[in-house]
Design an enzyme around this catalytic site. Structure first.
Site, mmCIF file in Angstrom:
data_model
loop_
_atom_site.group_PDB
_atom_site.id
_atom_site.type_symbol
_atom_site.label_atom_id
_atom_site.label_comp_id
_atom_site.label_asym_id
_atom_site.label_seq_id
_atom_site.Cartn_x
_atom_site.Cartn_y
_atom_site.Cartn_z
ATOM 1 N N GLU A 1 -97.787 -21.548 12.620
ATOM 2 C CA GLU A 1 -98.216 -21.037 13.921
ATOM 3 C C GLU A 1 -97.790 -19.596 14.127
ATOM 4 O OE1 GLU A 1 -97.068 -25.201 16.101
ATOM 5 O OE2 GLU A 1 -96.514 -23.316 17.028
ATOM 6 N N CYS B 1 -95.078 -13.182 17.435
ATOM 7 C CA CYS B 1 -93.970 -14.016 16.995
ATOM 8 C C CYS B 1 -94.416 -14.626 15.668
ATOM 9 C CB CYS B 1 -93.780 -15.077 18.075
ATOM 10 S SG CYS B 1 -92.525 -16.268 17.744
ATOM 11 N N CYS C 1 -88.730 -26.337 8.998
ATOM 12 C CA CYS C 1 -87.404 -25.736 8.933
ATOM 13 C C CYS C 1 -86.393 -26.820 8.569
ATOM 14 C CB CYS C 1 -87.032 -25.120 10.283
ATOM 15 S SG CYS C 1 -85.429 -24.269 10.264
ATOM 16 N N CYS D 1 -82.124 -28.202 14.245
ATOM 17 C CA CYS D 1 -81.684 -28.052 15.641
ATOM 18 C C CYS D 1 -82.375 -29.137 16.473
ATOM 19 C CB CYS D 1 -82.019 -26.669 16.176
ATOM 20 S SG CYS D 1 -81.297 -25.370 15.157
ATOM 21 N N CYS E 1 -85.658 -28.612 18.719
ATOM 22 C CA CYS E 1 -86.726 -27.764 18.179
ATOM 23 C C CYS E 1 -87.797 -28.587 17.460
ATOM 24 C CB CYS E 1 -86.115 -26.743 17.220
ATOM 25 S SG CYS E 1 -87.331 -25.758 16.345
ATOM 26 N N CYS F 1 -92.244 -23.219 19.402
ATOM 27 C CA CYS F 1 -92.746 -23.116 18.044
ATOM 28 C C CYS F 1 -92.770 -24.473 17.381
ATOM 29 C CB CYS F 1 -91.884 -22.142 17.260
ATOM 30 S SG CYS F 1 -92.170 -20.480 17.840
HETATM 31 N N1 SAH Z 1 -84.951 -20.144 13.223
HETATM 32 C C1 SAH Z 1 -84.773 -18.990 14.020
HETATM 33 C C2 SAH Z 1 -86.061 -18.405 14.553
HETATM 34 C C3 SAH Z 1 -87.103 -19.373 15.041
HETATM 35 S S1 SAH Z 1 -86.717 -20.279 16.487
HETATM 36 C C4 SAH Z 1 -83.813 -19.277 15.150
HETATM 37 O O1 SAH Z 1 -83.502 -20.439 15.393
HETATM 38 O O2 SAH Z 1 -83.375 -18.310 15.774
HETATM 39 C C5 SAH Z 1 -86.937 -19.072 17.752
HETATM 40 C C6 SAH Z 1 -86.229 -19.393 19.052
HETATM 41 O O3 SAH Z 1 -86.876 -20.487 19.727
HETATM 42 C C7 SAH Z 1 -84.788 -19.802 18.841
HETATM 43 O O4 SAH Z 1 -83.936 -19.112 19.726
HETATM 44 C C8 SAH Z 1 -84.837 -21.276 19.156
HETATM 45 O O5 SAH Z 1 -83.608 -21.746 19.545
HETATM 46 C C9 SAH Z 1 -85.891 -21.362 20.224
HETATM 47 N N2 SAH Z 1 -86.398 -22.717 20.430
HETATM 48 C C10 SAH Z 1 -86.632 -23.659 19.510
HETATM 49 N N3 SAH Z 1 -87.082 -24.800 20.085
HETATM 50 C C11 SAH Z 1 -87.140 -24.553 21.401
HETATM 51 C C12 SAH Z 1 -87.541 -25.338 22.524
HETATM 52 N N4 SAH Z 1 -87.945 -26.606 22.382
HETATM 53 N N5 SAH Z 1 -87.478 -24.768 23.742
HETATM 54 C C13 SAH Z 1 -87.072 -23.490 23.872
HETATM 55 N N6 SAH Z 1 -86.696 -22.710 22.860
HETATM 56 C C14 SAH Z 1 -86.713 -23.229 21.626
HETATM 57 FE FE1 SF4 Z 2 -85.057 -23.957 12.536
HETATM 58 FE FE2 SF4 Z 2 -85.875 -24.511 14.976
HETATM 59 FE FE3 SF4 Z 2 -83.276 -24.351 14.458
HETATM 60 FE FE4 SF4 Z 2 -84.766 -22.107 14.465
HETATM 61 S S1 SF4 Z 2 -84.349 -23.442 16.220
HETATM 62 S S2 SF4 Z 2 -83.237 -22.748 12.936
HETATM 63 S S3 SF4 Z 2 -86.696 -22.941 13.663
HETATM 64 S S4 SF4 Z 2 -84.689 -25.873 13.614
#
Ligand code: SAH
Ligand code: SF4
Length: 365
Positions: A95, A108, A115, A119, A122, A343
């Site tokens: 995406e 973005c 990934c 987390c 996410c 994302c």
């Molecule tokens: N992996 C990298 C970059 C991609 S995620 C990272 O984690 O920084 C980009 C941002 O989106 C990160 O700050 C992440 O914590 C946030 N993010 C992921 N899932 C989310 C969600 N469900 N709601 C809000 N922010 C989210």
């Molecule tokens: Fe990976 Fe999502 Fe964690 Fe970013 S926030 S490191 S994309 S699992």
């Protein structure tokens, strides 16, 4: 698939590579530059490169295809946000989101398919890791965005001005491609973006932070912190186990000293989890030590987790507590909420759709 899987993707070649290829076709040297400028600076398809003879365009398309396919595209915020599901290099489905503002257009970009970091809040993390994008696949998302930017509302710039590595995947877990993509973005014959308009977001992989500061001192850094004590952070962001807060903070401080830039801290606001006064106080102390800017992100609910977004009033209180301690804070706008801005969500949904279709087909058969 229209091309055999071994066919090279034109977006994986830099100008020198295109030169070498077209040299073997006995073409004059200026053709390589024409092709490269057409692909990157003008975001043209071969078909649109009318300064190149038709027969050559057909040969390019057959032997050096520019592999950037839009599988699904949606728009929101009265057309100022567009999100796409792209197939890159004929294989990787990811995406990208482009957001138009008055003075800038930000894309973005994704760096991986899925990934591995896991987390808990996410959608991309819930998918697991399917693969790494190449540098060309990362940078060619900006080509899509430059095409999409032409149909953004007329009050936005016509081209991408800023790139944030905040799409699917962890950039530091695919560092070589990320670093090469940063170089490609800056190519004066191509996208010609300034490094100061590029920001890499990471969950906190310390070796990557160190390398980024050395290799690309002009590029911005955003740290996805989400928790300011190790116990909570390890629960939300598993890699914290390997790079706990003290180590992460030391790496960010070293990055700041080397680059002279202000880091940002990303903090996804999760109801009853990381939005209390104690976390606000700990975060304020961390942000002060790092001279960081804090970006609060309203959480997007995801199908694979019960975590809920903090209520708006809690976000305001949390932001107020940070401001009272002199920390610069922004609350991220909820761009694209209506089109699943978190994302990984569009991709998950598309997977659902194709699974449903498969099931229906199986029933029908
Ligand atoms: N992996 C990298 C970059 C991609 S995620 C990272 O984690 O920084 C980009 C941002 O989106 C990160 O700050 C992440 O914590 C946030 N993010 C992921 N899932 C989310 C969600 N469900 N709601 C809000 N922010 C989210
Ligand atoms: Fe990976 Fe999502 Fe964690 Fe970013 S926030 S490191 S994309 S699992």
């Amino acid at each position: 698939m229209p091309y055999p899987s071994w066919t090279v993707n034109a977006y994986d070649l830099d100008l020198e590579d295109v030169h070498r290829r077209l040299d073997t076709w006995a073409l004059p040297a200026y053709r390589a530059r024409q092709v490269y400028v057409g692909l990157w600076a003008r975001a043209d398809t071969y078909e649109e490169m009318t300064d190149i003879p038709g027969a050559l365009r057909r040969r390019l398309d057959a032997e050096l295809p520019a592999r950037l396919e839009v599988l699904m595209e949606r728009s929101a915020d009265r057309g100022a946000t567009r999100k796409a599901l792209l197939r890159l290099g004929g294989r990787h489905v990811i995406e990208s989101v482009v957001m138009g503002y008055r003075s800038r257009v930000t894309i973005c970009v994704s760096t991986q398919v899925g990934c591995a970091m896991g987390c808990v809040f996410c959608a991309t993390g819930q998918m697991g890791l399917e693969g790494n994008l190449t540098a060309g696949e990362i940078a060619s998302q900006v080509v899509w965005a430059n095409r999409a930017a032409r149909s953004l509302p007329e009050w936005t710039p016509r081209r991408v001005t800023n790139v944030v590595f905040m799409g699917m995947g962890e950039p530091m877990a695919n560092y070589r491609a990320t670093s090469a993509a940063i170089v490609r973005l800056q190519d004066p014959a191509g996208l010609a973006l300034g490094a100061r308009h590029v920001t890499v977001s990471t969950v906190g992989l310390v070796p990557g932070i160190r390398r980024l500061g050395v290799d690309h001192p002009q590029v911005g850094l955003a740290i996805s912190l989400h928790a300011a004590d190790d116990e909570l952070r390890t629960r939300l962001v598993p890699p914290n186990r390997w790079w706990p807060l003290a180590e992460l903070e030391a790496a960010v401080a070293a990055w700041r000293d080397r680059t002279g830039r202000r880091p940002s801290i990303e903090w996804t606001m999760i109801d009853g989890t990381n939005d209390d006064d104690r976390q606000a106080a700990l975060l304020a102390a961390t942000a002060r030590r790092l001279a960081a800017h804090v970006n609060l992100i309203p959480m997007n609910p995801t199908p694979g987790s019960d975590l809920r977004p903090s209520p708006r009033s809690r976000v305001q209180t949390f932001a107020g507590a940070l401001r009272a301690k002199g920390i610069p804070v922004t609350v991220r706008d909820t761009r694209g909420r209506a089109i699943d801005a978190a994302c990984g969500q569009l991709r998950l949904e598309a997977a659902d759709v194709s699974a449903e279709r498969g099931a229906r087909r199986a029933e029908a058969g």
